[in-house]
Design a protein around this motif. Sequence first.
Motif, PDB file in Angstrom:
ATOM      1  N   PHE A 259       0.868  -1.171   0.000  1.00  0.00           N
ATOM      2  CA  PHE A 259       0.000   0.000   0.000  1.00  0.00           C
ATOM      3  C   PHE A 259       0.908   1.225   0.000  1.00  0.00           C
ATOM      4  CE2 PHE A 259      -2.429   3.370   1.963  1.00  0.00           C
ATOM      5  CZ  PHE A 259      -3.653   3.257   1.322  1.00  0.00           C
ATOM      6  N   THR A 260       0.693   2.145  -0.937  1.00  0.00           N
ATOM      7  CA  THR A 260       1.631   3.277  -1.037  1.00  0.00           C
ATOM      8  C   THR A 260       0.904   4.614  -0.864  1.00  0.00           C
ATOM      9  OG1 THR A 260       1.352   3.299  -3.438  1.00  0.00           O
ATOM     10  CG2 THR A 260       3.251   2.083  -2.566  1.00  0.00           C
ATOM     11  N   SER A 322      -7.934   2.869  -6.720  1.00  0.00           N
ATOM     12  CA  SER A 322      -8.342   1.475  -6.564  1.00  0.00           C
ATOM     13  C   SER A 322      -7.495   0.581  -7.465  1.00  0.00           C
ATOM     14  CB  SER A 322      -9.813   1.330  -6.946  1.00  0.00           C
ATOM     15  OG  SER A 322     -10.179  -0.024  -6.990  1.00  0.00           O
ATOM     16  N   MET A 323      -7.440  -0.696  -7.081  1.00  0.00           N
ATOM     17  CA  MET A 323      -6.765  -1.656  -7.960  1.00  0.00           C
ATOM     18  C   MET A 323      -7.629  -1.968  -9.171  1.00  0.00           C
ATOM     19  SD  MET A 323      -5.131  -4.273  -5.225  1.00  0.00           S
ATOM     20  CE  MET A 323      -6.459  -4.282  -4.056  1.00  0.00           C
ATOM     21  N   GLY A 360     -14.111  -5.067  -0.724  1.00  0.00           N
ATOM     22  CA  GLY A 360     -12.954  -4.209  -0.973  1.00  0.00           C
ATOM     23  C   GLY A 360     -11.624  -4.691  -0.428  1.00  0.00           C
ATOM     24  N   TYR A 361     -11.535  -5.974  -0.012  1.00  0.00           N
ATOM     25  CA  TYR A 361     -10.286  -6.501   0.553  1.00  0.00           C
ATOM     26  C   TYR A 361      -9.096  -6.156  -0.333  1.00  0.00           C
ATOM     27  CZ  TYR A 361      -6.948  -9.878   2.447  1.00  0.00           C
ATOM     28  OH  TYR A 361      -5.838 -10.460   3.011  1.00  0.00           O
ATOM     29  N   PRO A 362      -7.984  -5.757   0.204  1.00  0.00           N
ATOM     30  CA  PRO A 362      -7.675  -5.665   1.643  1.00  0.00           C
ATOM     31  C   PRO A 362      -8.047  -4.322   2.284  1.00  0.00           C
ATOM     32  CG  PRO A 362      -5.670  -5.533   0.296  1.00  0.00           C
ATOM     33  CD  PRO A 362      -6.807  -5.596  -0.649  1.00  0.00           C
ATOM     34  N   VAL A 379      -8.597  -0.396  -2.408  1.00  0.00           N
ATOM     35  CA  VAL A 379      -7.698   0.755  -2.495  1.00  0.00           C
ATOM     36  C   VAL A 379      -6.250   0.291  -2.289  1.00  0.00           C
ATOM     37  CG1 VAL A 379      -7.088   2.944  -1.391  1.00  0.00           C
ATOM     38  CG2 VAL A 379      -9.488   2.320  -1.681  1.00  0.00           C
ATOM     39  N   HIS A 380      -5.350   0.766  -3.140  1.00  0.00           N
ATOM     40  CA  HIS A 380      -3.936   0.388  -2.964  1.00  0.00           C
ATOM     41  C   HIS A 380      -3.000   1.585  -2.941  1.00  0.00           C
ATOM     42  CE1 HIS A 380      -2.480   0.328  -7.412  1.00  0.00           C
ATOM     43  NE2 HIS A 380      -3.488   1.153  -7.274  1.00  0.00           N
TER      44      HIS A 380
END
Length: 386
Positions: A259-260, A322-323, A360-362, A379-380
Amino acid sequence: MKLPEPPTEESFPSPLHHPRVATVIGRWLAVAVTICFLTGLFSHFEQQTPNWLTIPARPASLYRVTQGLHVLTGIVSVPLLLAKLWTVYPKLFAKLPWPPSRKAVAMIFERASIAVLVAAMALELFIGFLNTLQWYPWPFPFKETHYALAWIIIGALLVHLAVKLPLITAHWRRTPADRTPEAESVPPAITGMSRRKLFRTVAGAATLVGITSVGQSVPVFGPIAVLAPRKPNIGPQGLPVNRTAEAAGVTPVADSWQFTIKGPKQLSFSLDELRALPQSKSTLPIACVEGWSQGARWEGIRIKDLLELCNAPKGSSVRVLSMERGGFYATTELPPQFATDPLTLLALKLNGDYLALDHGYPARIIAPNRPGVLQTKWVHRLEIVT
Ligand SMILES: Nc1nc2c(c(=O)[nH]1)N[C@H]1C(S)=C(S)[C@@H](COP(=O)(O)O)O[C@H]1N2
Ligand SMILES: [Mo]
């Protein structure tokens, strides 16, 4: 053989077609349409906020209430509109004054404005209802069309009300003529329904569609919500899912997932590192634009805390990524008042467990007073916008 005369307005003498009836049902419809328009405008501004407006982060459940009312009043408007059209349809057979006079020209313009009003309202309610079913069998974009039609309706409605004002004021209250048994309670032979019974039937139909749909946002009515596409407590972790991971093309993340955060300081966390940060709890609803909503318990890291960790300057917005690839769910922006609200989380848990993949994992965003479409899942990455 002699053909029968075509009908005229006078061929419909029933007291159910009287201006008093149109005024009473018109009033109900006006209340529903006004609430529907204002709540719709609010929903539009939540999603496309103009520069002169700041949407507050509180009350936390405001959008849940306004959007629930929007869909409810829209659905209730359907039987009200049908009843209104039925009371006035004999006007379709009114004869235009001949030879054409100024009055005839005025009548033609009035007719045209009513045609626009009725067509726009019928289309608006139809596509609005199909949108609650997430069914889009048309080639135009729903959101923009729904919004533009709303303004056409309001314009045409104001013209209609202005033209009819003398008639409306004359029949706002019951006149002595409305108090006679013939007008009120004796059913005319042709329709077999008295005015009083018509009012009760229309009010009953409006109530019926209302209580069989409101359960999508008011849980006590959940069991009878036959008109609601989504019912409370049904879905993974007891919460409905609007779009599954599969439909969004998202797959479970690998152990190497990071996660950034892009800000004055660049940060990067593994999932274990995110879980080791101080966790906060929020009880907040998902309030979908399509009308269903449900409260849930969320747990995760305050966005406010993440802003501090990366030294974000005061007044920063946060871009959420989001991914999910492409489409308008892939990225959203949290304005400062939402980003710094202590209830706004990068949620890792829902109702006590780690998020299901469909929720929405993770990690996902949950914020107060926001439409569901902005509660981004999978979300990442966050980017600080100054
Ligand atoms: N990335 C992504 N986030 C998303 C969506 C989506 O399709 N993709 N759907 C949104 C919509 S429209 C709603 S109502 C909520 C629903 O959240 P839930 O499916 O966990 O109940 O997620 C929002 N977040
Ligand atoms: Mo939604």
